[in-house]
Write an enzyme that holds these catalytic residues in place. Structure first.
Site, PDB file in Angstrom:
ATOM      1  N   GLU A  38      29.318  48.004  45.720  1.00  0.00           N
ATOM      2  CA  GLU A  38      29.384  47.267  47.455  1.00  0.00           C
ATOM      3  C   GLU A  38      28.734  46.479  48.188  1.00  0.00           C
ATOM      4  O   GLU A  38      27.948  47.150  48.182  1.00  0.00           O
ATOM      5  CB  GLU A  38      30.238  48.863  47.679  1.00  0.00           C
ATOM      6  CG  GLU A  38      31.006  48.680  49.225  1.00  0.00           C
ATOM      7  CD  GLU A  38      31.245  47.605  49.754  1.00  0.00           C
ATOM      8  OE1 GLU A  38      30.959  46.727  50.597  1.00  0.00           O
ATOM      9  OE2 GLU A  38      32.923  47.791  49.377  1.00  0.00           O
ATOM     10  N   ARG A  40      28.788  46.009  51.299  1.00  0.00           N
ATOM     11  CA  ARG A  40      27.996  46.724  52.419  1.00  0.00           C
ATOM     12  C   ARG A  40      27.161  48.104  52.043  1.00  0.00           C
ATOM     13  O   ARG A  40      27.199  48.986  51.410  1.00  0.00           O
ATOM     14  CB  ARG A  40      29.034  46.931  52.948  1.00  0.00           C
ATOM     15  CG  ARG A  40      30.043  46.503  54.262  1.00  0.00           C
ATOM     16  CD  ARG A  40      31.467  47.080  54.278  1.00  0.00           C
ATOM     17  NE  ARG A  40      31.629  46.528  55.372  1.00  0.00           N
ATOM     18  CZ  ARG A  40      33.481  45.587  55.930  1.00  0.00           C
ATOM     19  NH1 ARG A  40      33.690  45.165  53.906  1.00  0.00           N
ATOM     20  NH2 ARG A  40      33.853  44.055  56.733  1.00  0.00           N
ATOM     21  N   GLY A 189      51.795  38.248  63.999  1.00  0.00           N
ATOM     22  CA  GLY A 189      52.152  39.517  62.303  1.00  0.00           C
ATOM     23  C   GLY A 189      51.801  40.711  62.914  1.00  0.00           C
ATOM     24  O   GLY A 189      51.746  41.201  64.663  1.00  0.00           O
ATOM     25  N   GLY A 192      48.049  41.319  64.607  1.00  0.00           N
ATOM     26  CA  GLY A 192      47.856  40.618  66.306  1.00  0.00           C
ATOM     27  C   GLY A 192      48.499  40.843  67.238  1.00  0.00           C
ATOM     28  O   GLY A 192      48.261  42.099  67.836  1.00  0.00           O
ATOM     29  N   HIS A 452      66.756  70.569  62.696  1.00  0.00           N
ATOM     30  CA  HIS A 452      66.869  70.562  63.943  1.00  0.00           C
ATOM     31  C   HIS A 452      65.975  70.958  65.291  1.00  0.00           C
ATOM     32  O   HIS A 452      65.253  72.041  64.914  1.00  0.00           O
ATOM     33  CB  HIS A 452      67.986  71.088  64.673  1.00  0.00           C
ATOM     34  CG  HIS A 452      68.775  70.464  65.946  1.00  0.00           C
ATOM     35  ND1 HIS A 452      68.982  69.297  66.345  1.00  0.00           N
ATOM     36  CD2 HIS A 452      68.928  71.244  66.539  1.00  0.00           C
ATOM     37  CE1 HIS A 452      69.634  69.497  67.608  1.00  0.00           C
ATOM     38  NE2 HIS A 452      69.179  70.718  67.906  1.00  0.00           N
TER      39      HIS A 452
END
Length: 473
Positions: A38, A40, A189, A192, A452
């Site tokens: 990774e 990051r 999309g 956004g 319910h």
């Protein structure tokens, strides 16, 4: 970085997003020796660090602010909410930390070797990892999984100068330090509309500029049209069928120039912040794939077979770098399937039953075929719909917007698609997924008892409407 040159792994995963880390964990659970590379400093990829998780934290927090501002009084709760943006952003950051720390814990628990640095395929069976200090190490492995996800796509044909403050991508829009008075979102999309919703609720005047003549692209048209009307009621403005030709920084913010796709005069909108949310592209740069001879398609995705194998022996790929929807849970499913295949089991993903969710308010959830697709393919179908306005729990919670739509085969009654616009849609869609996995019918769903009062009763009623008649309208 620890020297792991002499270690031999069963699997090295490049990328620790939902696809990568889930693949690694499942493989380790099945007895494989696994390493994850990774770049990051924290695990989780785009989703956990700057995507799915932080955006959902802000969506929830901003939704609570909006409800306190507009709905609480109708419930007999009188408050005068005050926005504390630094605390809200702090909540987002705490949520991110909890999740990325959780992945680190799971790696440790499952004895997965985490290697921090930029990984690339050095040769078949070898992954070279370069750390921040420039030192390189080689991981030797039987199998390599490319799970590097995706990156911001930008606007095709335009060189957009992102500055992280005024002209921003989705990565930056989760960390704005003040609420802009105005915001233009380029792209109608999921990303956004979700991030536009956050800042709209907090006080920004949001205008969405979209190339297509509808929002949410492939979403069922009836759902997207109904949802757009709700967003307009919330204060959104839309410019549809508009091709963006320029995004420019100004003295007071930025401007977006666009022209009608159908032809006509260009128009320019000014805003304090412009969010470019035109989708994402596979992240495959610098991975050594071309040098290794890995085949790519015209869209820049890694080509794979039904078992996630590339054309190069021992190299596999999953998630956003391969074909299919760029969804975290799709990547997770592929990660599990690949791990099972590598362990000698029969991993499989049913791509026809992968849900898609828009985490706005109300939410949208979709699974299976849309009505547009069924019409295009000439499939004979029937429709069952039920509005949340007629749902008792929805009335009690003041969440009556939207409806459930069930599409079933006209002859067999097998459910072909389910679409939900409403509060909690993302959770309710799961029962449709289970039903469709087993080839269930709308009658099967309607005859399944639902507690319910619950919002999910609307799903049952829509199923009743598909094969017979709804009870409560």
């Amino acid at each position: 970085m620890a020297d792991t040159s002499d270690l031999v792994f069963d699997l090295v995963v490049i990328g620790s997003g939902p696809g990568g880390y889930v693949c690694a964990i499942k493989a380790a659970q099945l007895g494989l020796k696994v390493a994850v590379v990774e770049k990051r400093r924290t695990y989780g990829g785009t989703c956990l660090n700057v995507g799915c998780i932080p955006s959902k934290a802000l969506l929830h927090a901003s939704e609570m602010f909006a409800e306190a501002s507009h709905s609480f009084a109708d419930l007999g709760v009188k408050v005068t909410p005050e926005l504390d943006l630094p605390t809200m952003l702090g909540h987002k950051d705490k949520t991110v930390k909890a999740n990325v720390d959780g992945v680190a814990f799971l790696f440790k628990k499952n004895k997965i070797e985490g290697v921090t640095g930029t990984g690339r395929v050095k040769a078949v069976g070898e992954v070279e990892v370069t750390g921040e200090d420039g030192a390189a190490r080689t991981l030797k492995t039987k199998a390599i999984c490319i799970a590097t996800g995706s990156a911001v796509a930008g606007i095709p044909g335009l060189d957009v100068a992102f500055d992280r403050d005024t002209i921003v991508s989705s990565d930056d829009a989760i960390a704005l330090q003040k609420v802009p008075a105005t915001m233009v979102v380029v792209g109608g999309g999921v990303i956004g509309l979700e991030l536009g919703s956050v800042w709209s609720r907090l006080g920004a005047r949001v205008t969405v500029v979209e190339y297509l003549d509808k929002i949410l692209g492939p979403m069922d048209t009836e759902v997207s049209v109904a949802f757009q009307k709700l967003l307009v009621k919330e204060g959104f403005h839309f410019k549809l069928g508009a091709k963006v030709t320029a995004v420019t920084k100004t003295e007071t913010g930025a401007s977006v120039t666009f022209e009608p796709v159908a032809g006509g005069a260009a128009e320019t909108l000014e805003a304090e912040v412009v969010l470019v949310a035109t989708g994402r592209k596979p992240f495959t740069e610098g991975l050594g794939l071309a040098e290794a001879g890995v085949a790519m398609d015209k869209a820049g995705r890694v080509e794979i077979d039904a078992h996630y194998r590339t054309n190069v022996e021992g190299i596999y790929a999953i998630g956003d770098v391969v074909k299919g929807p760029m969804l975290a849970h799709k990547a997770e499913d592929e990660g599990i399937a690949l791990a099972e295949i590598l362990a000698g089991q029969a991993g499989h993903v049913n791509y026809g039953v992968i849900p898609s969710v828009v985490y706005t308010s109300p939410e949208i959830a979709s699974i299976g075929h849309t009505e547009d697709e069924l019409k295009k393919d000439g499939v004979a179908y029937k429709v069952g719909k039920f509005p949340f306005m007629a749902n008792g729990r929805g009335r009690a919670m003041l969440h009556t917007d939207g409806f459930v739509k069930v599409l079933a085969d006209a002859k067999t009654d097998r459910v072909l698609g389910v679409h939900i616009l409403g509060f909690g849609a993302g959770d309710m869609i799961a029962e449709a997924g289970v039903l469709m996995e087993f080839g269930g019918s709308s009658e099967d769903l309607a005859r399944t008892s639902h507690a319910h009062p619950t919002m999910s009763e609307a799903v049952r009623e829509a199923a009743f409407a598909a094969f017979a008649k709804p009870i409560h309208i």
